[in-house]
Each structure stands twice: as C-alpha cells, then as structure tokens.
Design a protein around this motif. Structure first.
Motif, PDB file in Angstrom:
ATOM      1  N   UNK A  32      27.126  21.017  48.815  1.00  0.00           N
ATOM      2  CA  UNK A  32      27.803  21.531  47.617  1.00  0.00           C
ATOM      3  C   UNK A  32      27.187  22.844  47.156  1.00  0.00           C
ATOM      4  N   UNK A  33      25.866  22.937  47.227  1.00  0.00           N
ATOM      5  CA  UNK A  33      25.196  24.180  46.847  1.00  0.00           C
ATOM      6  C   UNK A  33      25.583  25.311  47.801  1.00  0.00           C
ATOM      7  N   UNK A  34      25.675  24.989  49.089  1.00  0.00           N
ATOM      8  CA  UNK A  34      26.100  25.984  50.069  1.00  0.00           C
ATOM      9  C   UNK A  34      27.530  26.433  49.792  1.00  0.00           C
ATOM     10  N   UNK A  35      28.374  25.477  49.416  1.00  0.00           N
ATOM     11  CA  UNK A  35      29.767  25.796  49.096  1.00  0.00           C
ATOM     12  C   UNK A  35      29.842  26.803  47.951  1.00  0.00           C
ATOM     13  N   UNK A  36      29.089  26.552  46.884  1.00  0.00           N
ATOM     14  CA  UNK A  36      29.098  27.464  45.736  1.00  0.00           C
ATOM     15  C   UNK A  36      28.617  28.852  46.134  1.00  0.00           C
ATOM     16  N   UNK A  37      27.574  28.879  46.950  1.00  0.00           N
ATOM     17  CA  UNK A  37      27.015  30.154  47.394  1.00  0.00           C
ATOM     18  C   UNK A  37      28.052  30.940  48.195  1.00  0.00           C
ATOM     19  N   UNK A  38      28.731  30.264  49.119  1.00  0.00           N
ATOM     20  CA  UNK A  38      29.719  30.941  49.957  1.00  0.00           C
ATOM     21  C   UNK A  38      30.928  31.388  49.143  1.00  0.00           C
ATOM     22  N   UNK A  39      31.343  30.590  48.179  1.00  0.00           N
ATOM     23  CA  UNK A  39      32.452  31.007  47.315  1.00  0.00           C
ATOM     24  C   UNK A  39      32.097  32.309  46.599  1.00  0.00           C
ATOM     25  N   UNK A  40      30.873  32.368  46.095  1.00  0.00           N
ATOM     26  CA  UNK A  40      30.433  33.548  45.360  1.00  0.00           C
ATOM     27  C   UNK A  40      30.377  34.770  46.272  1.00  0.00           C
ATOM     28  N   UNK A  41      29.804  34.600  47.468  1.00  0.00           N
ATOM     29  CA  UNK A  41      29.686  35.719  48.408  1.00  0.00           C
ATOM     30  C   UNK A  41      31.062  36.225  48.838  1.00  0.00           C
ATOM     31  N   UNK A  42      31.952  35.311  49.202  1.00  0.00           N
ATOM     32  CA  UNK A  42      33.285  35.709  49.648  1.00  0.00           C
ATOM     33  C   UNK A  42      34.095  36.313  48.507  1.00  0.00           C
ATOM     34  N   UNK A  43      33.940  35.759  47.306  1.00  0.00           N
ATOM     35  CA  UNK A  43      34.668  36.293  46.159  1.00  0.00           C
ATOM     36  C   UNK A  43      34.264  37.717  45.839  1.00  0.00           C
ATOM     37  N   UNK A  44      32.956  37.977  45.849  1.00  0.00           N
ATOM     38  CA  UNK A  44      32.476  39.325  45.550  1.00  0.00           C
ATOM     39  C   UNK A  44      32.836  40.298  46.667  1.00  0.00           C
ATOM     40  N   UNK A  45      32.730  39.838  47.910  1.00  0.00           N
ATOM     41  CA  UNK A  45      33.011  40.719  49.041  1.00  0.00           C
ATOM     42  C   UNK A  45      34.471  41.136  49.080  1.00  0.00           C
ATOM     43  N   UNK A  46      35.354  40.208  48.745  1.00  0.00           N
ATOM     44  CA  UNK A  46      36.789  40.498  48.789  1.00  0.00           C
ATOM     45  C   UNK A  46      37.301  41.078  47.480  1.00  0.00           C
ATOM     46  N   UNK A  47      36.426  41.101  46.457  1.00  0.00           N
ATOM     47  CA  UNK A  47      36.821  41.533  45.112  1.00  0.00           C
ATOM     48  C   UNK A  47      37.990  40.681  44.609  1.00  0.00           C
ATOM     49  N   UNK A  48      37.950  39.413  44.962  1.00  0.00           N
ATOM     50  CA  UNK A  48      39.010  38.489  44.567  1.00  0.00           C
ATOM     51  C   UNK A  48      38.373  37.138  44.246  1.00  0.00           C
ATOM     52  N   UNK A  49      37.515  37.131  43.228  1.00  0.00           N
ATOM     53  CA  UNK A  49      36.779  35.921  42.882  1.00  0.00           C
ATOM     54  C   UNK A  49      37.699  34.811  42.392  1.00  0.00           C
ATOM     55  N   UNK A  50      38.810  35.176  41.757  1.00  0.00           N
ATOM     56  CA  UNK A  50      39.751  34.161  41.282  1.00  0.00           C
ATOM     57  C   UNK A  50      40.327  33.368  42.452  1.00  0.00           C
ATOM     58  N   UNK A  51      40.613  34.061  43.551  1.00  0.00           N
ATOM     59  CA  UNK A  51      41.172  33.404  44.733  1.00  0.00           C
ATOM     60  C   UNK A  51      40.165  32.428  45.335  1.00  0.00           C
ATOM     61  N   UNK A  52      38.929  32.893  45.547  1.00  0.00           N
ATOM     62  CA  UNK A  52      37.944  32.056  46.223  1.00  0.00           C
ATOM     63  C   UNK A  52      37.377  30.962  45.322  1.00  0.00           C
ATOM     64  N   UNK A  53      37.564  31.076  44.014  1.00  0.00           N
ATOM     65  CA  UNK A  53      37.117  29.997  43.136  1.00  0.00           C
ATOM     66  C   UNK A  53      37.947  28.737  43.351  1.00  0.00           C
ATOM     67  N   UNK A  54      39.182  28.897  43.841  1.00  0.00           N
ATOM     68  CA  UNK A  54      40.061  27.750  44.097  1.00  0.00           C
ATOM     69  C   UNK A  54      40.317  27.537  45.585  1.00  0.00           C
ATOM     70  N   UNK A  55      39.646  28.309  46.402  1.00  0.00           N
ATOM     71  CA  UNK A  55      39.829  28.242  47.844  1.00  0.00           C
ATOM     72  C   UNK A  55      39.405  26.865  48.360  1.00  0.00           C
ATOM     73  N   UNK A  56      40.258  26.158  49.121  1.00  0.00           N
ATOM     74  CA  UNK A  56      39.900  24.806  49.590  1.00  0.00           C
ATOM     75  C   UNK A  56      38.725  24.832  50.571  1.00  0.00           C
TER      76      UNK A  56
END
Length: 299
Positions: A107-131
């Motif tokens: 779960x901690x890894x999941x949160x970390x990856x969501x944050x990294x992908x959200x910032x990298x894509x400049x689309x944090x809203x998308x990756x916050x709900x990404x399955x």
C-alpha cells in the motif's frame, strides 16, 4: 510482454538470496503467462527515488485497466495472518517471529507510485483514482495459515497471481471502467524503466534523468490549451486578460480594468470544473472524471 527483466543480483546473505529466488520464480510465472502478450507489460524489479524517498516494487504489471503491484515473499515454512492484521513466520512447530505486513508495504508503494506518476504526468487527479491492484505472492513451498475471518484479498501463492490479474482485468473491462491505451501503457513503462535506480552494485548504471521527475519525462503528452476557446472580457470584448484571485478565480481585463467571472467546464461530463494554479498555468480539473486540462496561461 516483458518490458524489464530483474536487475543483476549478487549477495552472500542467505536471506537476500532466498528473497531473490522468490522474485525469480514470480518473474518466471509472469513471463509464462504474459511474455507473448503485447497488450500487457511486465516490469520486474523497479526501484524509484523521489523527494528524498524511495520505493521498491518486486513486479509491476501494466494492463488495459490499470496496474498490478506484486510483492514476492519467500516462505519455506508456514506464514500466519492474524485477524488483527499481524503477520507471523513459523519456524518448526514452536518457534515464531513477527514480520512487517507485506500488504502494508504494498500500500505504501502504491501511494508512492501514484504520487510519482501524478507529478510526472502533471495529472495528479487522474492518478489519484487510477486502478492499482495489490498482490502478495507467497512462494510455492510456503503454507499460508489464514485468519479465522478467512482468506485475505490479494494474498495468494505465486502461481495464482497471473490468473488473479487476468480475472481482475476482465471484471474491470466488463464494468467499462477506465481504459489505458497501449500507447500510454508503453509510456508509463518506459518512464518507470528510465528512472529505475537499483541498489545492487553489479547492475549497470541507470540512465541519467533530471532530479525533478515531473520535468524529466512525461509519460503523457503535455496538456495543450484549447485554442478554439478565446477568452474575452464581457465588458469591452478585449483579450488582454489575466487570471486573478479574490475569494475565487476571475479574469481581470488589462484594457478596461474590469472583472469577468470564470466558468470552466469538464469536457467529459459538462459539469463545473475547478481551477488549479501551477505558476502561470491554470488547469481545469474534474474530480468525477479524473480530468485535468490546461485552461489558461497568464501573461
């Protein structure tokens, strides 16, 4: 399709070698199931550093409806999961030792990856709900002692993981959930592979990327302002505008020095979108549809 193999490994520690053996076995199963499938991308052994922190994922599977994180666990005896969430290793009949919960780690890894992908894509809203599905793969010769409440979701033997990933993907497809194009799957995989930083000294040097991940590689195209929409002052019709804030965002006209209300809408559902400021850029975002698009750039 195997997008990334495990990094080279060398250690004299027997526990490290045992853990590596479990990862290699899991990588073998994933290759057997998905190695010839061009629509499913498998990355083995991904370690990412960002903002002074790091996360290691044993296996990552990118498919049409999200990601699957697989945490491999080497178990040669029995492993017990208690009803309160504790994990215990058993050595023989009478010796036991507590261990960190692999589910919590995932779960901690999941949160970390969501944050990294959200910032990298400049689309944090998308990756916050990404399955993102989480799996803990127990090695083949291990025995799982389930809690009294029954089996724990996501925990299974290593040879069962691929089937569970396929089943989950099919369920999401039937519900017509979020779908990733193959192009975006490849962009995510290439981005993660490029910023991988293995700890092993025998591994080849990783590609050099900028410290700011969001600026180094963008797995999705940069958002582009809708050039078809021309924002004008409702009072004088001028286009010399800038966005200002006082209780809410509004357009300020530099020609007539009057204000115009902003009404941003989500192009997907048509509902009201919220503005998010990032330096001189303003993004219209809809939480419901995980939409984020460039709305306006201040002069």
């Amino acid at each position: 399709m195997i997008f990334k193999e495990l990094d080279p490994f060398q250690s004299d520690d027997k526990f490290a070698r045992s853990g590596r053996a479990a990862e290699e076995k899991m990588a073998f199963y994933l290759k057997r199931f998905f190695g010839n499938d061009p629509d499913i991308l498998v990355l083995n052994g991904i370690r990412i550093e960002a903002d002074g922190d790091a996360a290691q994922i044993d296996h990552l599977v990118i498919h049409s409806h999200g990601l699957s994180i697989v945490e491999s666990k080497s178990v040669h005896g029995k492993i017990q999961i208690k009803d309160d969430g504790q994990w215990i290793r058993w050595f023989g009949a009478n010796q036991s030792k507590g261990m960190a919960s692999p589910i919590t780690q995932a779960r901690l890894q999941e949160r970390f990856f969501r944050d990294v992908l959200g910032k990298a894509s400049k689309n944090e809203a998308f990756f916050s709900k990404f399955p993102i599905d989480l799996y803990v793969a127990i090695s083949d010769d291990g025995i799982i002692i389930w809690p009294q409440s029954g089996p724990v979701s996501g925990v299974c033997k290593a040879d069962q993981v691929a089937d569970k990933i396929i089943e989950s993907n099919q369920e999401k497809s039937a519900k017509k959930g979020l779908e990733l194009t193959l192009d975006n799957r490849k962009k995510i995989a290439a981005f993660l592979k490029a910023i991988n930083k293995p700890l092993t000294k025998t591994a080849p040097e990783p590609e050099v990327v900028e410290p700011q991940i969001a600026q180094a590689i963008n797995p999705f195209p940069e958002p582009v302002a809708d050039t078809a929409t021309v924002h004008t002052c409702k009072h004088c019709g001028g286009k010399n505008l800038e966005i200002r804030y006082s209780y809410s965002y509004f357009f300020y006209c530099n020609d007539c020095e009057r204000n115009t209300a902003i009404k941003a809408a989500c192009p997907t559902c048509g509902g009201a979108a919220k503005l998010r400021k990032q330096k001189k850029e303003f993004f219209a975002e809809c939480e419901k549809d995980a939409y984020s698009g460039l709305f306006f750039v201040n002069p």
